[in-house]
Design a protein around this motif. Structure first.
Motif, PDB file in Angstrom:
ATOM      1  N   GLY A  13      50.510  44.858  69.351  1.00 21.12           N
ATOM      2  CA  GLY A  13      49.306  44.291  68.984  1.00 21.12           C
ATOM      3  C   GLY A  13      48.146  45.402  68.615  1.00 21.12           C
ATOM      4  O   GLY A  13      47.407  45.136  68.186  1.00 21.12           O
ATOM      5  N   ASN A  14      48.512  46.514  69.159  1.00 19.81           N
ATOM      6  CA  ASN A  14      47.463  47.687  69.111  1.00 19.81           C
ATOM      7  C   ASN A  14      47.803  48.663  67.976  1.00 19.81           C
ATOM      8  O   ASN A  14      49.146  49.206  68.302  1.00 19.81           O
ATOM      9  CB  ASN A  14      47.128  48.250  70.586  1.00 19.81           C
ATOM     10  CG  ASN A  14      46.726  47.196  71.409  1.00 19.81           C
ATOM     11  OD1 ASN A  14      45.871  46.560  71.199  1.00 19.81           O
ATOM     12  ND2 ASN A  14      47.149  47.062  72.633  1.00 19.81           N
ATOM     13  N   PRO A  15      47.051  49.377  67.477  1.00 18.75           N
ATOM     14  CA  PRO A  15      47.132  50.663  66.701  1.00 18.75           C
ATOM     15  C   PRO A  15      47.877  51.854  67.604  1.00 18.75           C
ATOM     16  O   PRO A  15      47.626  51.867  68.927  1.00 18.75           O
ATOM     17  CB  PRO A  15      45.951  51.149  66.175  1.00 18.75           C
ATOM     18  CG  PRO A  15      45.189  50.110  66.401  1.00 18.75           C
ATOM     19  CD  PRO A  15      45.441  49.241  67.328  1.00 18.75           C
ATOM     20  N   VAL A  16      49.018  52.322  67.201  1.00 19.36           N
ATOM     21  CA  VAL A  16      49.771  53.422  68.027  1.00 19.36           C
ATOM     22  C   VAL A  16      48.853  54.414  67.902  1.00 19.36           C
ATOM     23  O   VAL A  16      48.220  54.982  66.933  1.00 19.36           O
ATOM     24  CB  VAL A  16      51.142  53.770  67.002  1.00 19.36           C
ATOM     25  CG1 VAL A  16      51.630  55.020  67.608  1.00 19.36           C
ATOM     26  CG2 VAL A  16      51.874  52.573  67.057  1.00 19.36           C
ATOM     27  N   SER A  17      48.747  55.242  68.881  1.00 21.33           N
ATOM     28  CA  SER A  17      47.782  56.214  69.451  1.00 21.33           C
ATOM     29  C   SER A  17      48.304  57.601  68.736  1.00 21.33           C
ATOM     30  O   SER A  17      49.655  57.700  68.525  1.00 21.33           O
ATOM     31  CB  SER A  17      47.600  56.515  70.934  1.00 21.33           C
ATOM     32  OG  SER A  17      48.851  56.815  71.404  1.00 21.33           O
ATOM     33  N   VAL A  18      47.403  58.412  68.531  1.00 17.01           N
ATOM     34  CA  VAL A  18      47.669  59.736  68.035  1.00 17.01           C
ATOM     35  C   VAL A  18      48.553  60.588  68.898  1.00 17.01           C
ATOM     36  O   VAL A  18      48.475  60.498  70.275  1.00 17.01           O
ATOM     37  CB  VAL A  18      46.409  60.555  67.724  1.00 17.01           C
ATOM     38  CG1 VAL A  18      46.598  62.266  67.592  1.00 17.01           C
ATOM     39  CG2 VAL A  18      45.480  60.029  66.757  1.00 17.01           C
ATOM     40  N   GLY A  19      49.642  61.124  68.317  1.00 11.33           N
ATOM     41  CA  GLY A  19      50.684  61.544  69.375  1.00 11.33           C
ATOM     42  C   GLY A  19      51.704  61.096  69.562  1.00 11.33           C
ATOM     43  O   GLY A  19      52.927  61.436  69.980  1.00 11.33           O
ATOM     44  N   ALA A  20      51.923  59.731  69.264  1.00 15.40           N
ATOM     45  CA  ALA A  20      53.012  58.963  69.136  1.00 15.40           C
ATOM     46  C   ALA A  20      54.131  59.531  68.369  1.00 15.40           C
ATOM     47  O   ALA A  20      54.002  59.993  67.315  1.00 15.40           O
ATOM     48  CB  ALA A  20      52.713  57.505  69.050  1.00 15.40           C
ATOM     49  N   THR A  21      55.541  59.207  68.574  1.00  8.44           N
ATOM     50  CA  THR A  21      56.573  59.572  67.733  1.00  8.44           C
ATOM     51  C   THR A  21      57.058  58.427  66.806  1.00  8.44           C
ATOM     52  O   THR A  21      57.672  57.511  67.689  1.00  8.44           O
ATOM     53  CB  THR A  21      57.684  60.356  68.374  1.00  8.44           C
ATOM     54  OG1 THR A  21      57.075  61.642  69.017  1.00  8.44           O
ATOM     55  CG2 THR A  21      58.713  60.720  67.581  1.00  8.44           C
ATOM     56  N   ILE A  22      57.480  58.409  65.751  1.00 11.34           N
ATOM     57  CA  ILE A  22      58.146  57.529  64.638  1.00 11.34           C
ATOM     58  C   ILE A  22      59.365  58.142  64.521  1.00 11.34           C
ATOM     59  O   ILE A  22      59.281  59.315  63.715  1.00 11.34           O
ATOM     60  CB  ILE A  22      57.066  57.033  63.439  1.00 11.34           C
ATOM     61  CG1 ILE A  22      55.800  56.707  63.868  1.00 11.34           C
ATOM     62  CG2 ILE A  22      57.923  55.850  62.890  1.00 11.34           C
ATOM     63  CD1 ILE A  22      55.569  55.463  64.878  1.00 11.34           C
TER      64      ILE A  22
END
Length: 146
Positions: free
Chosen positions: A58-67
Motif C-alpha cells: 500500500g506504500n509507494p516503493v522507495s528509491v533504490g528498490a529493484t523491479i
C-alpha cells in the motif's frame, strides 16, 4: 615434349582439375552447418518496455528498490527505482529481453524479490507499455481455522 609427372596426371583427369573438389566440398559443408545452426536459434527481438507505479504493501516503493521481470522463471530485465513510487520513468524503462520463441509467454514481475500481482504477455515489436505493479506481502490476520 615434356613428360607429365604422376601428380599432374592425378590432378587432371579427363581434362578437369579435380583438386578443387575437396575445397568445394568443405565450402558446401560450411554453408549447410551455418544454415542448420541459424534454423535452430530463435530470432532475437527488441525488448518489451515497461514503466508505471510501484506499490509495496500500500506504500509507494522507495528509491533504490529493484523491479525485475521474468519469463519462464528466468530474469530477463531489471531496473532500479529512481523516483519514489515509480519505475521505468524518464525513459529508463524496464526492458524485458526475448526472442521469437517468447511471443505470447507470460511475464511476471517482482518488487525487491517479491512477486507482484500483475503480469503481462511478451509481444513482438510493442510500444512501451504502462503497467502499475503492486505487492502485498503483509501477513493476513484471522481468516484461518482456529
Amino acid at each position: 615434349m615434356k613428360e607429365k609427372t604422376k601428380t599432374e596426371t592425378n590432378r587432371k583427369v579427363n581434362g578437369r582439375n579435380w583438386h578443387v573438389l575437396p575445397i568445394l566440398s568443405i565450402a558446401v559443408l560450411a554453408v549447410c552447418v551455418v544454415a542448420a545452426v541459424s534454423a535452430v536459434e530463435p530470432t532475437p527481438l527488441p525488448p518489451n518496455k515497461f514503466s508505471g507505479a510501484a506499490v509495496l504493501n500500500g506504500n509507494p516503493v522507495s528509491v533504490g528498490a529493484t523491479i525485475s521481470a521474468y519469463v519462464d522463471g528466468e530474469c530477463r530485465g531489471s531496473v532500479t527505482v529512481t523516483t519514489e513510487g515509480k519505475y521505468g520513468d524518464n525513459l529508463n524503462y524496464l526492458r524485458v529481453s526475448g526472442t521469437s520463441d517468447d511471443v505470447g509467454k507470460t511475464i511476471t514481475f517482482k518488487i525487491n524479490g517479491i512477486e507482484a500481482s500483475e503480469t503481462a504477455k511478451w509481444q513482438s515489436y510493442p510500444k512501451p507499455r504502462t503497467l502499475d505493479l503492486s505487492v502485498d506481502d503483509s501477513p493476513t490476520i484471522g481468516g484461518g481455522d482456529e
